[in-house]
Scaffold this motif. Structure first.
Motif, mmCIF file in Angstrom:
data_model
loop_
_atom_site.group_PDB
_atom_site.id
_atom_site.type_symbol
_atom_site.label_atom_id
_atom_site.label_comp_id
_atom_site.label_asym_id
_atom_site.label_seq_id
_atom_site.Cartn_x
_atom_site.Cartn_y
_atom_site.Cartn_z
ATOM 1 N N THR A 57 0.740 -1.206 -0.166
ATOM 2 C CA THR A 57 0.139 0.032 -0.259
ATOM 3 C C THR A 57 0.910 1.178 0.104
ATOM 4 O OG1 THR A 57 -0.088 0.004 2.563
ATOM 5 C CG2 THR A 57 -1.675 -1.103 1.249
ATOM 6 N N ASN A 58 0.408 2.260 -0.516
ATOM 7 C CA ASN A 58 0.925 3.756 -0.461
ATOM 8 C C ASN A 58 -0.149 4.645 -0.118
ATOM 9 O OD1 ASN A 58 2.999 5.508 -0.748
ATOM 10 N ND2 ASN A 58 2.467 5.873 -2.689
ATOM 11 N N TYR A 59 0.163 5.719 0.591
ATOM 12 C CA TYR A 59 -0.912 6.737 0.966
ATOM 13 C C TYR A 59 -0.213 8.062 0.555
ATOM 14 C CZ TYR A 59 -3.169 2.969 3.736
ATOM 15 O OH TYR A 59 -4.075 1.713 3.932
ATOM 16 N N ALA A 60 -1.247 9.221 0.350
ATOM 17 C CA ALA A 60 -0.811 10.311 0.695
ATOM 18 C C ALA A 60 -0.617 10.712 1.972
ATOM 19 C CB ALA A 60 -2.025 11.289 0.229
ATOM 20 N N ASP A 61 0.500 11.437 2.094
ATOM 21 C CA ASP A 61 0.883 11.831 3.536
ATOM 22 C C ASP A 61 -0.530 12.389 4.224
ATOM 23 O OD1 ASP A 61 4.411 13.198 2.621
ATOM 24 O OD2 ASP A 61 3.405 11.443 2.945
ATOM 25 N N SER A 62 -1.297 13.204 3.688
ATOM 26 C CA SER A 62 -2.646 13.910 4.345
ATOM 27 C C SER A 62 -3.364 12.761 4.943
ATOM 28 C CB SER A 62 -3.369 14.746 3.300
ATOM 29 O OG SER A 62 -3.646 14.128 1.986
#
Length: 119
Positions: A57-62
Motif C-alpha cells: 500500500t501507499n498513502y498520501a501524507d495527508s
C-alpha cells in the motif's frame, strides 16, 4: 467492457468515519493495482491511496494514519475506510484500477462519489 462501480460516500461531520467500496467487473484478466483518488473543487485530482495485487500500500501524507485501503482480489473489489475525517477531505473520490483486459493493459476509472465533511 470493464466497469468500476463505486458505493459509499455521503455527508459526515468532522471526526466521523465513512467507507467506500469499488467493484470492477467485465472482461478482466488481472488487476495489478487498485486505488482511490480525489478531486476537490478548483484542485487537481490527487492520489489518496493505492494497493497492489500483492497487498502493498501507499498513502498520501495527508491521510496516513486515518485512511485504510484494502482489497478483496477474489471479488475484484477495493475498499477505503476513512476515519477522523476533516473538512479538507471533502472531494469527489474516484476509484482506479490498472488492469489487463482483452484490450490490453490500462487504467480504468469509476464515476466518482462525493464525500462531504462538515465542520
Amino acid at each position: 467492457q470493464v466497469q468500476l462501480v463505486e458505493s459509499g460516500g455521503g455527508l459526515v461531520q468532522a471526526g466521523g468515519s465513512l467507507g467506500l467500496s469499488c467493484a470492477a467487473s467485465g472482461s478482466i484478466f488481472s488487476i495489478n493495482a487498485m486505488g482511490w483518488y480525489r478531486q476537490a473543487p478548483g484542485k487537481q485530482r490527487e492520489l489518496v491511496a493505492v494497493i497492489t495485487s500483492g497487498g502493498s500500500t501507499n498513502y498520501a501524507d495527508s491521510v496516513k494514519g486515518r485512511f485504510t485501503i484494502s482489497r478483496d482480489n477474489a471479488k475484484n473489489t477495493v475498499y477505503l475506510q476513512m476515519n477522523s475525517l476533516k473538512p479538507e477531505d471533502t472531494a469527489v473520490y474516484y476509484c482506479n484500477a490498472f488492469l489487463d483486459s482483452p484490450r490490453g493493459r490500462g487504467d480504468y476509472w469509476g464515476q466518482g462519489t462525493q464525500v462531504t465533511v462538515s465542520s
